[in-house]
Design an enzyme around this catalytic site. Structure first.
Site, PDB file in Angstrom:
ATOM      1  CE  LYS A 153      41.658  41.052  41.675  1.00  0.00           C
ATOM      2  NZ  LYS A 153      40.509  40.281  41.156  1.00  0.00           N
ATOM      3  CB  SER A 167      37.842  40.850  43.870  1.00  0.00           C
ATOM      4  OG  SER A 167      38.313  40.226  42.687  1.00  0.00           O
ATOM      5  CB  SER A 187      36.499  40.063  40.066  1.00  0.00           C
ATOM      6  OG  SER A 187      35.872  39.529  41.189  1.00  0.00           O
TER       7      SER A 187
END
Ligand code: MG
Ligand code: ZN
Lengths: 99, 465, 487
Positions: free
Chosen positions: C79, C154, C178
């Site tokens: 990420k 996210s 997320s």
């Protein structure tokens, strides 16, 4: 806590405090959106917290320290490598007082 | 009308830990190449997290104890939010709700200056303004600071200066800071206003003071300025008219500083990256046990040895110096001996920087025991030489022939010659016995300084009868 | 077996037995990314060079007969909130365009030390501010199951990369949902660990007292391997726990189903939840009931309470955490402003994404003079209430089963105009973050449009082992996690 809308002046005051320039469109949008968000917080008043200690953190840890020991630092070139403006090892920005 | 200054002092003391408050970077920053003692934490890079330095926490408690404060068993850090380029994270990690130490006091000439709090926080980087740019160096960013906030019960510029000097002395005694105002390891921001009759003038915070006398001068200037100002405008203090003024040491004036944009609203909240800190009463007692004897106690002790107020204060001024005194004294309660040492320390040894390791208490004792046979100038000379060479002062005295001649016969021979050579002085003596000093001087000179002056006087008097 | 179906142990053994090379595997994955990602946009940066260099290095180790790591040769998607010293890190924000960090996050370093191969940095809502990747400063990631829908967020890029077989494992962060919600939307397996189990050092902070870094994988067993590498005390993160990390793999088969108590919190099964989601989660519970587990209805605090708490505390922490983005020491900045004050206003005004501004403004508002007690302090107290209530419920049952999200993935653009609707998408995940406890997300079905549904298995503090064991059992009994989108 019962006001249902936030004024555009309030949004401007807060944006200035946070050092963010908002466009007029953003000012209008945030003014419209913030009221309902803040109103949603009202739900907390249903909870009696008069005898509750706040949780500023969720772990029950305490006394987490490091010993007073010197560790390796960045080299000067590495420290300033990501700064947009530098000069002789210093990072450069605008002066606070305009001349 | 009666004018009373109301002065409060906010003092920042930089701790001399090896590493910074929340990261392992070297905490030294004076005359260091810019941005060479930095890392993700003290540069405020994305993702960096603070981990508190335990020594800094213990030292803050130690200082709190020395200032007579109550120590909060449970404390935590908070974030103080504001924007400035030398504050890399956009917030300073400090303490608001629960400082390490609260409610202390310092006595200045019998007047208690109350201390509101002593809390731990991090220093900012250094900014240097050049033209319309600012040069940033983050070596100082994250260096531990203790902020000591007094109540506004300081009543004169002199008292403020003494208070600051006292804090300086205490932190140096504790060995936790150099507290050097010129180097910036101690900083002071007075807040000043006046009570004039029943009225109060607006609060003024003074910044940029860079010396101990600057504190005195800046406050004095402000006291004068405010009283004149009040005479003309009669504006009284209210909730919104506090101002900040800078001290210009060259011109010896304070000047109004431009207000920072936006009102100060620091939005403090508890620092989520650092778990709370709890020191048990036992741990606090253990820190208390490491406190050295503080200056007040030392002064009292020295005065009990019959030293003068002045000497006692001078000896207690700094810890190294008083430690040397006590090392030589070696627990003796002989006040004559104490005075003897004090005279040497405050005299010949004061001017050179002395190292406690090179002090041999026995040599001082030896000198003291033989002081009747040595002139005071010889003692001064011997103590210096002995310190510098490490040699026994009595051996040095012997080698250099400094012991005074107490052989009556030898002195009498020389005295007769002096009297024969100075008929005018002898005549003077007959008229005025006080003038014997000249003849003693001549005799001392003739003996090359080695005659015991007391004996010389006795013999001359006998011969002149 | 196709290379894209390989598990961590398949790859490790294949390398040891010289069935293939690390460079070979890496090239195949890079080729797949090249082929598939233009449709999905999971990656902000594909790290071809770094991946091949790491693979070559690993092949050298193998040829010299050296010991290889637990994640040897395993393609890893990271990420883009994780700082990676060798790969640009944007945090999904224009503010950090082209930013090459001076250091790496602890977790990234740990994963590389076990010989994982970093194939790239995945898309995210800027700094994690969102539930759909629509708040990314770069582009929107598409859901591999339906390219007109969001992948969740996210960590949408990481979940999509796993679902579309562009990586075998991935990293995420879970502040309010997320990791779990994109896992559910993309049919990946993901863990929100106990707060403090995994280090936050070197990951851009969103809300410090909530952020939980964690892993994605294609199945629970692989997930447990990755978590065993990630977990543990980090001297650089004062909020990590000193508790020892259990041997997850040793404990993953130690599950006594007889008498296992599974709680179904009634507040999570309301008419606001899509019916197929409710059915799928209840079906998962029934699977365990058949094997002797007890299913018990329980009551937890109204999730709206947790959501309100969350949306007071997180913007507050965000408003401070975002203050460092001023373009002075790193990041983009404007020039030519008349003074410093305007420099700040314009730099932050120009390069911050709208959701970043929105959250900073909410947080600055609730912390500003006069509001602290009414909002922040009140929320911090309610947080205690929520935490204690979950502790209490988890005394009576082993775990809770709950839907990850009230719905399956929605259409791109459907909710962007209404922040409250967007915030409500987190209604079933946020309590876990408020309470600080762990939760595992596993695929548990599909709705009638073929969109994945996720099950949350929620446990008490530091009970990741139990979650893995239950999740692993579930995946032995079902094949939802093996389904793949047509891409
Ligand atoms: Mg301060
Ligand atoms: Zn540092």
């Amino acid at each position: 806590m019962s006001s249902s809308t936030i004024s555009v002046d309030e949004v401007r005051r807060v944006a200035k405090l946070a050092r963010i320039k908002l466009s007029p469109t953003e000012e209008e949008l945030f003014t419209k959106q913030l009221g309902p968000v803040v109103d949603y917080f009202e739900v907390l008043n249903k909870i009696d917290t008069s005898r509750v200690k706040p949780s500023f953190q969720i772990t029950e840890l305490k006394n987490i320290f490091r010993e007073d020991q010197v560790l390796k630092s960045f080299s000067q070139s590495k420290a300033i490598s990501t700064a947009p403006k530098t000069s002789n090892g210093f990072i450069v920005t605008k002066a606070s007082i305009d001349k | 009308m009666q004018i009373t200054p109301i002065i409060g002092l906010e003092v920042h003391v930089e701790l001399k830990t090896k590493s910074k408050m929340f990261c392992g970077c070297d905490a030294s920053h004076f005359h260091v190449e810019p941005n060479t003692h930095t890392c993700p934490v003290c540069l405020g890079l994305p993702g960096a997290l603070p981990v508190p330095n335990i020594t800094a926490c213990e030292w803050c408690i130690k200082l709190g104890l020395a200032l007579g404060c109550t120590i909060n068993e449970e404390t935590f850090f908070e974030r103080k939010n504001y924007f400035y380029p030398d504050l890399p994270k956009g917030y300073q990690i400090t303490q608001l709700q629960k400082p390490f130490a609260v409610n202390g006091k310092i006595a200045i000439d019998g007047h208690d200056i109350r201390i509101n709090r002593a809390h731990l926080e991090e220093d900012t980087g250094k900014s240097q303004h050049v033209g319309d740019t600012t040069l940033l160096d983050f070596n100082r960013s994250g260096v531990p600071l203790v902020e000591i906030v007094s109540e506004p019960n300081i009543v004169s510029p002199e008292e403020a200066k003494k208070y600051l000097g006292k804090i300086q002395q205490i932190v140096r005694y504790l060995g936790i800071s150099d507290a050097d105002i010129e180097k910036g390891s101690m900083r002071c921001e007075p807040t000043v206003n006046l009570q004039i009759g029943d009225s109060f003038t607006p609060l003024v915070e003074i910044k940029n003071i860079a010396s101990l006398t600057g504190v005195l001068d800046a406050i004095q200037y402000e006291v004068d300025r405010q009283s004149k100002q009040f005479e003309t405008d009669h504006i009284e203090k209210n909730a919104t008219n506090k101002t900040t003024r800078g001290w210009d040491a060259d011109k010896s004036v304070t000047f109004l500083q431009r207000e920072k944009e936006g009102s100060a609203d620091y939005r403090y909240f508890p620092e989520p990256d650092i778990p709370p800190i709890v020191f048990s009463p036992d741990q606090i007692d253990a820190i208390r046990a490491t406190l050295p004897e503080m200056p007040e106690a030392k002064i009292a002790k020295y005065k009990a040895l019959n030293l003068s107020d002045y000497d006692a204060n001078l000896l207690a001024e700094d810890l190294t110096f008083s430690s040397i005194f006590e090392k030589i004294l070696s627990n003796s309660t002989n006040s004559e001996f104490a005075k003897f040492i004090a005279n040497l320390l405050l005299g010949p040894l004061k001017t050179i920087g002395i190292d406690i390791g090179k002090i041999n208490p026995l040599y001082f004792k030896n000198l003291y025991d033989k002081k009747a046979d040595l002139s005071s100038s010889a003692i001064k000379q011997l103590v210096l030489e002995s310190y510098q060479t490490g040699a026994n002062p009595l051996l040095l005295a012997q080698k250099q022939n400094l012991f005074q001649v107490s052989d009556t016969g030898a002195i009498e021979t020389m005295a007769k010659k002096v009297l024969a050579d100075n008929p005018k002085a002898v005549a003077d003596y007959k008229k005025n016995p006080q003038s014997i000093g000249f003849l003693i001087g001549q005799l001392m000179k003739a003996s090359g300084g080695s005659a015991n002056p007391k004996l010389a006087k006795e013999i001359l008097e006998k011969l002149l009868k | 077996m196709e290379i894209k179906d390989l598990t961590i142990n398949d790859i490790r053994l294949g390398l040891k037995n010289k069935k293939f090379t690390a460079v070979g595997i890496t090239q195949e994955y890079l080729a797949r990314i090249k082929k598939v990602d233009p449709q999905i946009n999971a990656f902000i940066t594909v790290a071809e060079e770094q991946a091949l260099a790491a693979a070559k290095n690993l092949d050298n180790k193998i040829s010299k007969g050296e010991e290889i790591g637990k994640l040897a040769g395993v393609p890893l998607a990271v990420k883009d909130l994780y700082l990676t010293q060798d790969i640009q890190t944007t945090a999904g924000s224009q503010m950090l365009k082209d930013y090459l960090p001076q250091y790496s996050s602890t977790i990234y370093s740990k994963l590389l030390a076990q010989d994982a191969i970093p194939v790239g940095k995945t898309n995210t809502d800027c700094y994690g501010f969102g539930v759909s990747t629509e708040n990314s400063g770069y582009f929107i990631t598409k859901n591999p199951w339906d390219l007109t829908r969001v992948p969740g967020g996210s960590s949408g890029g990481s979940a999509a990369a796993i679902a579309a077989d562009m990586a075998v494992i991935a990293t995420g962060t879970d502040t309010g949902s997320s990791i779990r919600q994109p896992s559910a939307f993309c049919s990946a397996t993901g863990l929100k660990a106990t707060y403090g189990r995994n280090s936050r050092y070197g990951i851009t902070a969103m809300a410090s007292s909530f952020d939980c870094p964690g892993p994605f994988a294609k199945n629970v067993f692989d997930l447990a391997i990755v978590e065993s590498v990630m977990a543990g005390k980090d001297p650089q993160d004062a909020t990590t726990s000193p508790l020892p990390v259990p041997d997850y793999l040793n404990e993953i088969n130690n599950l006594n189903l007889k008498g296992l108590k599974i709680g179904l919190p009634k507040q999570y099964f309301t008419e606001n939840t899509q019916k197929e989601v409710v059915d799928a989660v209840k079906q998962a519970a029934a699977t365990f009931a058949k094997l002797g587990a007890n299913i018990i209805e329980v009551s937890v605090p109204d999730p709206n309470i947790a959501l309100a708490t969350y949306y007071i505390i997180i913007p507050s922490e965000i408003s401070a955490n975002m203050a460092r983005y001023d373009g002075i020491r790193f990041g983009q900045s404007v020039s030519g402003t008349k003074d410093l004050f305007n420099y700040y206003l314009e730099t932050r005004g120009k390069f911050m994404e709208p959701e970043m501004k929105r959250r900073i403004i909410i947080g600055t508002y609730v912390l500003s003079a006069g509001y602290y007690d009414a909002y922040y302090l009140k929320a911090a107290k309610v947080r205690t209430v929520v935490k204690e209530a979950y502790q209490q419920v988890l005394k009576g049952v082993d775990v809770l089963f709950a839907p990850v999200a009230p719905t399956t993935a929605w259409k791109i653009g459907e909710k962007v105009q209404d922040p409250i609707q967007m915030y409500l998408a987190d209604i079933y995940t946020i309590s876990v973050n408020v309470a600080g406890i762990p939760s595992l997300a596993v695929p548990c079905g599909f709705d009638n449009q073929g969109l994945p549904i996720g099950l949350q298995i929620i446990g008490n503090f530091f009970e990741e082992s139990k979650l893995f064991a239950i999740g692993h059992k579930f995946q032995q009994l079902t094949d939802y996690h093996l389904q793949r989108p047509n891409i």
